[in-house]
Structures are given as structure tokens and as C-alpha cells.
Design an enzyme around this catalytic site. Structure first.
Site, mmCIF file in Angstrom:
data_model
loop_
_atom_site.group_PDB
_atom_site.id
_atom_site.type_symbol
_atom_site.label_atom_id
_atom_site.label_comp_id
_atom_site.label_asym_id
_atom_site.label_seq_id
_atom_site.Cartn_x
_atom_site.Cartn_y
_atom_site.Cartn_z
ATOM 1 N N ASP A 30 15.413 42.401 -50.671
ATOM 2 C CA ASP A 30 16.367 41.631 -51.476
ATOM 3 C C ASP A 30 17.254 42.582 -52.277
ATOM 4 O OD1 ASP A 30 15.008 39.546 -50.515
ATOM 5 O OD2 ASP A 30 14.241 38.802 -52.450
ATOM 6 N N GLU A 32 18.162 45.653 -51.511
ATOM 7 C CA GLU A 32 19.210 46.256 -50.673
ATOM 8 C C GLU A 32 20.311 45.245 -50.364
ATOM 9 O OE1 GLU A 32 17.184 49.480 -47.773
ATOM 10 O OE2 GLU A 32 16.128 47.573 -47.964
ATOM 11 N N PHE A 33 19.891 43.987 -50.128
ATOM 12 C CA PHE A 33 20.867 42.939 -49.841
ATOM 13 C C PHE A 33 21.825 42.789 -51.028
ATOM 14 C CE2 PHE A 33 22.514 38.657 -49.823
ATOM 15 C CZ PHE A 33 22.777 38.398 -48.485
ATOM 16 N N ASP A 34 21.248 42.719 -52.226
ATOM 17 C CA ASP A 34 22.078 42.545 -53.422
ATOM 18 C C ASP A 34 23.034 43.717 -53.630
ATOM 19 O OD1 ASP A 34 20.952 40.163 -53.902
ATOM 20 O OD2 ASP A 34 19.538 40.855 -55.425
ATOM 21 N N LEU A 80 22.647 4.855 -37.541
ATOM 22 C CA LEU A 80 21.658 4.508 -36.522
ATOM 23 C C LEU A 80 21.166 3.095 -36.766
ATOM 24 C CD1 LEU A 80 19.531 7.777 -36.675
ATOM 25 C CD2 LEU A 80 20.849 7.019 -34.701
ATOM 26 N N GLU A 109 12.578 12.979 -32.735
ATOM 27 C CA GLU A 109 12.676 13.978 -33.812
ATOM 28 C C GLU A 109 12.524 13.334 -35.170
ATOM 29 O OE1 GLU A 109 16.522 14.594 -31.940
ATOM 30 O OE2 GLU A 109 17.394 14.687 -33.950
ATOM 31 N N LYS A 111 13.370 12.164 -38.970
ATOM 32 C CA LYS A 111 14.554 11.638 -39.658
ATOM 33 C C LYS A 111 14.531 12.197 -41.082
ATOM 34 C CE LYS A 111 17.195 7.433 -40.288
ATOM 35 N NZ LYS A 111 17.437 7.518 -41.722
ATOM 36 N N ASP A 113 15.379 13.018 -44.829
ATOM 37 C CA ASP A 113 15.839 12.111 -45.877
ATOM 38 C C ASP A 113 16.768 12.841 -46.844
ATOM 39 O OD1 ASP A 113 16.073 9.804 -47.223
ATOM 40 O OD2 ASP A 113 14.088 9.836 -48.142
ATOM 41 N N TYR A 220 21.527 18.092 -36.404
ATOM 42 C CA TYR A 220 20.986 17.194 -35.381
ATOM 43 C C TYR A 220 21.978 16.735 -34.320
ATOM 44 C CZ TYR A 220 22.631 13.806 -38.874
ATOM 45 O OH TYR A 220 23.377 13.110 -39.773
ATOM 46 N N LYS A 311 11.505 3.580 -38.914
ATOM 47 C CA LYS A 311 11.183 3.835 -40.326
ATOM 48 C C LYS A 311 9.674 3.764 -40.547
ATOM 49 C CE LYS A 311 15.307 4.036 -42.291
ATOM 50 N NZ LYS A 311 15.862 3.668 -43.536
ATOM 51 N N CYS A 405 2.969 -5.869 -82.251
ATOM 52 C CA CYS A 405 3.440 -4.522 -81.930
ATOM 53 C C CYS A 405 2.251 -3.541 -82.050
ATOM 54 C CB CYS A 405 4.544 -4.122 -82.897
ATOM 55 S SG CYS A 405 5.025 -2.397 -82.729
ATOM 56 N N CYS A 408 3.307 -1.174 -85.390
ATOM 57 C CA CYS A 408 3.461 -1.692 -86.760
ATOM 58 C C CYS A 408 2.814 -3.059 -86.929
ATOM 59 C CB CYS A 408 4.942 -1.758 -87.131
ATOM 60 S SG CYS A 408 5.811 -3.049 -86.245
ATOM 61 N N CYS A 423 9.711 -6.077 -80.608
ATOM 62 C CA CYS A 423 9.223 -5.945 -81.972
ATOM 63 C C CYS A 423 10.476 -5.965 -82.838
ATOM 64 C CB CYS A 423 8.481 -4.613 -82.143
ATOM 65 S SG CYS A 423 8.237 -4.199 -83.880
ATOM 66 N N CYS A 429 9.233 0.161 -88.095
ATOM 67 C CA CYS A 429 8.415 0.462 -86.905
ATOM 68 C C CYS A 429 8.791 1.875 -86.429
ATOM 69 C CB CYS A 429 8.675 -0.578 -85.829
ATOM 70 S SG CYS A 429 7.742 -0.286 -84.329
HETATM 71 S S1 IVH Z 1 21.419 11.283 -35.382
HETATM 72 C C1 IVH Z 1 25.163 8.479 -34.530
HETATM 73 N N1 IVH Z 1 19.255 12.483 -36.112
HETATM 74 O O1 IVH Z 1 20.080 9.199 -40.567
HETATM 75 C C2 IVH Z 1 24.196 8.822 -35.556
HETATM 76 N N2 IVH Z 1 20.451 11.264 -37.756
HETATM 77 O O2 IVH Z 1 21.760 6.203 -40.231
HETATM 78 C C3 IVH Z 1 23.704 10.170 -35.316
HETATM 79 N N3 IVH Z 1 19.464 11.383 -39.994
HETATM 80 O O3 IVH Z 1 23.436 9.189 -41.408
HETATM 81 C C4 IVH Z 1 22.666 10.506 -36.251
HETATM 82 N N4 IVH Z 1 17.779 12.678 -39.472
HETATM 83 O O4 IVH Z 1 22.299 11.368 -41.761
HETATM 84 C C5 IVH Z 1 20.271 11.711 -36.508
HETATM 85 N N5 IVH Z 1 17.330 13.648 -36.621
HETATM 86 C C6 IVH Z 1 18.338 12.887 -37.015
HETATM 87 C C7 IVH Z 1 18.488 12.454 -38.341
HETATM 88 C C8 IVH Z 1 19.564 11.636 -38.670
HETATM 89 C C9 IVH Z 1 18.392 12.045 -40.443
HETATM 90 C C10 IVH Z 1 20.323 10.538 -40.841
HETATM 91 C C11 IVH Z 1 21.786 10.742 -40.630
HETATM 92 C C12 IVH Z 1 22.396 9.377 -40.502
HETATM 93 C C13 IVH Z 1 21.240 8.472 -40.825
HETATM 94 C C14 IVH Z 1 21.177 7.304 -39.854
#
Ligand code: IVH
Length: 668
Positions: A30, A32-34, A80, A109, A111, A113, A220, A311, A405, A408, A423, A429
Site C-alpha cells: 500500500d 508503494e502504491f501511495d 425483472l 445467479e 440478485k 441488493d 451482470y 425473491k 408515565c 413521572c 404523557c 417529565c
Molecule cells: S439482470 C433487464 N442480474 O435487480 C434486467 N439484475 O429489477 C436486467 N439485480 O434493477 C437485470 N442482481 O439492479 C440482473 N444478477 C442480476 C442482478 C440484477 C441485482 C437488480 C438490478 C435490477 C433489479 C431487477
């Protein structure tokens, strides 16, 4: 010569960055990088013409943007469709199969968040990073995205000229916890979940602050008019060679599945294992792998027909209710809180759950010692879903909402149509007194230096203070009575109290703590009425004429201003010197005409927008980055060191907030 060195340093730093943040295989320390980064930054300052928004030096941020440009997506950003059970997934696969006419290869894959982002590259340089927005238009948040260390800014020659890569920007659990801890320590506010934190961070106007927050990204989807990707998984493998962060195949974050059983196995594995991941997911995504078949299957107006989200259910656990405690807010509102046997859920220990009011207790039919199912949804505070009746202790009594309360002992009151008990003993109080004072001194209210919750606790306990005006009546001797107050801290606190007399009317209005009058409402009211006197004299219907003021706020204002003791306190504060009038001063002033300002950091008396407006109202000009043409760097706290350095280099004068206030003659 130095230009060659600049290019060489940029290339080398991009490579080291990729090794560190994407392939997890650093070859320099790190330190050296800096050192290399520092050398590059020095050279760039001496050669401003060589400026490049994609230089590794830009990853530390520093630029302030007024607002983000709205841009049209080159390809619409769809969402989606969702599914919640196996039948829906089986039906989805059947539909895809019937269009494709062959056995399907599916990509399954995680999803992530977080927040969706589109990255556009031209000639292998990142030219734009845009949020999803409404799918057609999004915000150009490039300056903030450039600070995310695992997003490549420059691509290797093998990549196509035109490329769009989409993915998710998110917080790892570690970075999220860090951020929330820092926020809590500074102003007590926490983000409810990593997704909100990511979305809030991308909207920050100060990219230096974004850089400190350690966002990450995972990609993705890939699009290019010049490149034929055969399959989705193949496209991700290819872009990973070009430097993009993609889901880790070895860890099973993405997998090719051929059968429905394979998919279900994947989903049930991650449903239980998701808490071992370093980031939050809210499900999985199943996509047809072949791009050709994707095209054949096509889209609806909102989403591709060749992909579906699944989900996960949020995690539920069973624990025991120890007792119900009651919190007293500054308005006297009583909130019941369930104290639970500590239990692990979604990676944290849960000890308490919120129960909003008496109706909620009745609805849950809570009994003493009940076993309760709790769920931590997207939010930080878990909630009680239901009681496990089969485990109820024989003879246990129902929980009865308190009548008095807890502090009080005054009789509580519940008005018709109101879910909350109150209260009404606002005068003596103690939790209410402390709550009101804590609200008054808060950073977003009067922001009194040197006074915190502990100080308020002591001041109330020894009976020195019970309303805001008392704070202004304390002398040196009084302050010395408190623990930890010595010469220097007493001097500081007295200066802090004096300084608070400069706070604007809208913030004073927020600080006095009228129910339902938050900072935004206070701003609207102060703008509309201009002074406390006009506001006090406004009828309910006049109040309702103000934008965004509804019956609840109007009633609350009328009831506040018909209380003699509140009016008396306002008079006291006014006599002390607090602002009860909007400052229209220097509206058309010209004190700053001919000067340009770069704004950086966090200010005490202004929000970012307010200080910009104040510069402009006084004839000054705001510029976004420091150059030799800039006159002043207007600095708040936490101003980026790179900004200061750049300012010094170009002979730009530094200006503190107080100097600025004196200059424009404001009595903020
Ligand atoms: S594919 C045409 N892959 O989920 C839609 N979306 O409503 C292509 N998300 O707004 C999305 N992980 O931000 C895809 N592995 C994944 C994802 C992913 C999270 C989110 C994405 C999208 C929302 C779906």
C-alpha cells in the site's frame, strides 16, 4: 518528459488497482502504491493540461457537483419480473422452452441488493455512469462512480470501442457497518440497510465523501454493437478479463443449470447460505444463457421475457419476550419496545423489537413470557410477526399497556383517532425535557458546539436547565459544576452558545420542536411567512395554503402557538438574540461580484444548497473544481486534502465559513 511519466504512472496505477481490488493479487505494498499515486498527483498539478477524468487520482474524489445531469439511456434499463415459488419458476422455464424449441441452458445467479448502474465506455474509456432512473432517463453520477475502486476507468485494447456494462453498486457488510458506525458517532443517524446507504451515497454531491465510503460493484449485463457475445456467462467471463468485477464462479455466485432440479437446488442452497456472503442479496436471477435465444424470446414493455427474479423469504426466528419497556419521546409520545432474549438474525444479534402502540400489542395478543416470531426485513429494527401460541406459558397474563408515565407517573392520555398514548406532563417529565433539549442542540438544529446528550443529562438532573432559553442563561460558574468541564471546555461551550445566535430562522423554527415540523417543513414555513410573528398569527386555513402543509401540521402549529408557555419561551429566546425572522439580507447584494468560489466540505450554518445560494445571491460565481481561475476555496469541515493542496498550488485563497459570514455580513 513529465507527460510520459504521467502516462506510465497512470497505467501502472490502474494495473495495481485492478490487482488489488478485482483479482485480489497485489504485487506492491500500500505504501508503494501511495507513493506512486502521490507522484502522479504532483505531476498532474504541475501539468493541468494533462487532466484526465479517468486518472487514478480521480478515485479519491473531491469534486462537488451542483446537480446531476439527466441523460437518456442508450438502451432502456428494464427491470425483472418477480417470482416467489417453484411453480412460477417451472412455468417460466416452460415458456422459454416453448419459444426456443430446445433444451435450455440457464444462468442462475445472485440478485445483489444495491443500486443498478450503467457504465458506458467509448474508445475504452469510461465516459459516463448513469443510474437507472425511470429506465429511460437516469442521473449522470460519473464523478461518484469513478471513486469506486473495482470499477475500471480504462479498458485494455482487446475491448470494443463501444461498450455498455451494467451491474449493481453496493456496500459489503463490513463497509456498511463501518459507515453506519461513523454516522452514528457523528450525528446519531444510521442508514436502515445497505441498499439505502448505496443509493444515498451515489446521490452525494461531494465525491470526496463518496470515496471515503468504500462502495463496491458487481457487473451482470454486457452490451456492445461491435461484439458478438454468444452466451451471458461467456460475456461476463470476457469482461472480467477486461478488468470488470463479475460474480465469482468458483464460489457459486453464478452457475449454469440445465434442469429445474438444478435450479431449485441452487436456490435452496443460497436461501440458507446467503448470510455467509460478504454482501446482501435479496434473491436470485434466472436467465436464459444463450444470447440468440434471449433475442428470440424477447421482452415485454417492462422486462425481458428471458429472465426472472426469485425473491427469498426474509429470515424469521423464534425468541422469548422478556418484557415490554416504554420509551418517552420529546413530545410525550409513549412507544412500547419488546425486550427479547438475544438471538442471531441476518448476521446481527437482535435484543429489541419495535411494537408501535397499544393497538399493536392487542393485535398480537402478546402475553408475558410469550415466544414470538421476529423478522428482520429490509430494515434494521426487527418486528414481531406473531406469537407462537403453542409455546404460551400456562396461566400467563396478557400484556397490558401502561396507564401511567413510567418516569413521572402522570396518567397517560390517548386522544380519539390517535394511535399513540401521551404523557401530558411536559413541564416536569424528565425524558421529555431532555428530549426537547437534545433536539434543540442537535447538529441539524441549533448545532451547539460543546453540548451533547451527556451534558444535557447532567444539566437537567442537577436542575440547571429545563428549557432551551436556560442554556443561554448559564454562566461560567454553572458550567464548572458539570463533570469533565474545565477552562477550555467551558470557554468552548460559551462560544458555541454565543455562535448559535447566528443560526437562521428556519433552523430556529425546526429547533423549537413543534410536532410534525421537521427541517423541510420549517424551511417551507419560514420561506412563506418570513417571521415567527406572521406564523403565530396565521390561521389554520392560511397555514393550509402553504405548499405541502396538510391538516395535521396546521393543527399542530395552531395548538403550539395557542400555548402560553411556548409563546413565552419564544419571547425569551427572541430577547436573547435568536433569529425569528428570515434573512433577506443581501438578496441582491453584490459583495461577491467578480469572485469565483469552489465549495468543499460540510458547513455548520448552511446546507450545501444554502451556501451555494448565498454565494450566488451575493453576486459570486460557483465553480466545480479548483483551477488558477478560482478566487476562493470556501471550506467546511472535512474538506478534501487534495482540494486544499490544489488550491495552494494555484494560489487560490482559503476562506472559512465564519470569514464568509463576516464578508457577506449575514447574521446567520
Ligand atoms: S439482470 C433487464 N442480474 O435487480 C434486467 N439484475 O429489477 C436486467 N439485480 O434493477 C437485470 N442482481 O439492479 C440482473 N444478477 C442480476 C442482478 C440484477 C441485482 C437488480 C438490478 C435490477 C433489479 C431487477
Amino acid at each position: 518528459m513529465s507527460l510520459d511519466r504521467i502516462q506510465a504512472l497512470r497505467k501502472s496505477l490502474h494495473d495495481h488497482n485492478f490487482r488489488y481490488y478485482v483479482s485480489d493479487n497485489p504485487i506492491i505494498s500500500d505504501f508503494e502504491f501511495d507513493k506512486l499515486l502521490f507522484e502522479l498527483s504532483e505531476l498532474e498539478q504541475k501539468n493541468p493540461d494533462a487532466f484526465d477524468p479517468n486518472s487514478p487520482t480521480q478515485r479519491v474524489g473531491g469534486e462537488i457537483v451542483k446537480s446531476f445531469d439527466s441523460v437518456v439511456h442508450r438502451r432502456p434499463m428494464l427491470s425483472l419480473s418477480n417470482s416467489y415459488n417453484q411453480d412460477e419458476i417451472t412455468a417460466f422455464i416452460k415458456r422459454c422452452q416453448s419459444v426456443s424449441g430446445e433444451e435450455l441452458d440457464l444462468s442462475v445467479e445472485l440478485k445483489y441488493d444495491g443500486v443498478a448502474i450503467s457504465l458506458c465506455y467509448e474508445n475504452r474509456k469510461l465516459i459516463r455512469a448513469v443510474t437507472r432512473g425511470d429506465g429511460v432517463n437516469g442521473d449522470d453520477v460519473s464523478v461518484n462512480i469513478r471513486t469506486i475502486k473495482n470499477i475500471p476507468l480504462i479498458l485494455p485494447n482487446v475491448a470494443p470501442n463501444e461498450l455498455e456494462v451494467r451491474g449493481e453498486v453496493y456496500f459489503t457488510s463490513d463497509a456498511f457497518e463501518d459507515l453506519n458506525k461513523k454516522r452514528f458517532d457523528s450525528d446519531g443517524a444510521k442508514f436502515a440497510n445497505p441498499r439505502n446507504a448505496a443509493s444515498g451515497t451515489l446521490k452525494l454531491q461531494d465525491s470526496f465523501e463518496v470515496a471515503t465510503r468504500r462502495l463496491s460493484a458487481l457487473m451482470y449485463s454486457v452490451y456492445s454493437d461491435e461484439f458478438d457475445f454468444k452466451t451471458h456467462i461467456e460475456s461476463l467471463r470476457l469482461i472480467s478479463e477486461w478488468g470488470f468485477p463479475v460474480p465469482n464462479q468458483e464460489s457459486g455466485w453464478i452457475r449454469s443449470c440445465k434442469s429445474v432440479d438444478d435450479i431449485f437446488q441452487y436456490l435452496s442452497f443460497w436461501d440458507t447460505e446467503r448470510h455467509s456472503l460478504p454482501f446482501a442479496i435479496d434473491g436470485a436471477v434466472i436467465k436464459v444463457n444463450s444470447i440468440l435465444i434471449q433475442e428470440k424470446i424477447g421482452f415485454t414493455a417492462k422486462s425481458p421475457r428471458w429472465a426472472i427474479a426469485y425473491k427469498f423469504n426474509s429470515e424469521k426466528v423464534l425468541t422469548r419476550l422478556r418484557e415490554v419497556k416504554y420509551q418517552i419521546g420529546r413530545t410525550g409520545a409513549i412507544t412500547p419496545v419488546a425486550v427479547l432474549d438475544p438471538v442471531w438474525i441476518s448476521g446481527t444479534v437482535v435484543r429489541r423489537a419495535s411494537i408501535h402502540n397499544a393497538d399493536q400489542i392487542a393485535k398480537l395478543n402478546l402475553h408475558e413470557g410469550d415466544s414470538v416470531w421476529i423478522e428482520k426485513g429490509g430494515e434494521i429494527i426487527p418486528k414481531i410477526l406473531e406469537v407462537e401460541i403453542s409455546k404460551r406459558l400456562i396461566g400467563s397474563n396478557p400484556i397490558k399497556f401502561i396507564l401511567n408515565c413510567p418516569d413521572c407517573h402522570s396518567l397517560l392520555e390517548r386522544k380519539e383517532g390517535d394511535a399513540q398514548h401521551y404523557c401530558l406532563n411536559m413541564d416536569t417529565c424528565k425524558p421529555q425535557i431532555k428530549g426537547r433539549l437534545n433536539h434543540f442542540i442537535h447538529r441539524k438544529a441549533m448545532n451547539i458546539d460543546g453540548v451533547g446528550t451527556e451534558t444535557i443529562d447532567q444539566l437537567v438532573e442537577i436542575g440547571l436547565v429545563h428549557k432551551p432559553s436556560n442554556l443561554y442563561e448559564l454562566d461560567e460558574e454553572d458550567w464548572f459544576k458539570l463533570d469533565k468541564f474545565r477552562d477550555k471546555s467551558v470557554k468552548n461551550v460559551l462560544a458555541g452558545i454565543e455562535k448559535s445566535k447566528m443560526v437562521s430562522f428556519e433552523r430556529v423554527l425546526f429547533s423549537i420542536g413543534i410536532r410534525h415540523v421537521g427541517s423541510t417543513v420549517a424551511k417551507k414555513l419560514s420561506k412563506h411567512f418570513g417571521s415567527i410573528d406572521s406564523l403565530i398569527n396565521a390561521s389554520e386555513s392560511e397555514l393550509l395554503d402553504v405548499e405541502d402543509i396538510g391538516p395535521m401540521i396546521a393543527k399542530s402549529l395552531r395548538s403550539y402557538f395557542s400555548n402560553q408557555s411556548y409563546l413565552l419561551e419564544i419571547e425569551k429566546l427572541r430577547a436573547i438574540g435568536l433569529n425569528f425572522k428570515s434573512e433577506v439580507i443581501n438578496k441582491s447584494g453584490n459583495k461577491l461580484v467578480g469572485f469565483s468560489f469552489v465549495i468543499s466540505g460540510v458547513f455548520e450554518f448552511f446546507s450545501r444548497d444554502e451556501i451555494k445560494k448565498s454565494v450566488e445571491d451575493n453576486g459570486g460565481k460557483i465553480v466545480s473544481s479548483v483551477s488558477s481561475k478560482t478566487d476562493y476555496l470556501l471550506m467546511g469541515s472535512g474538506v478534501g486534502p487534495s482540494k486544499i493542496k490544489k488550491a495552494d498550488l494555484h494560489g487560490v485563497k482559503r476562506l472559512t465559513e465564519n470569514e464568509f459570514l463576516r464578508w457577506i455580513g449575514s447574521s446567520k
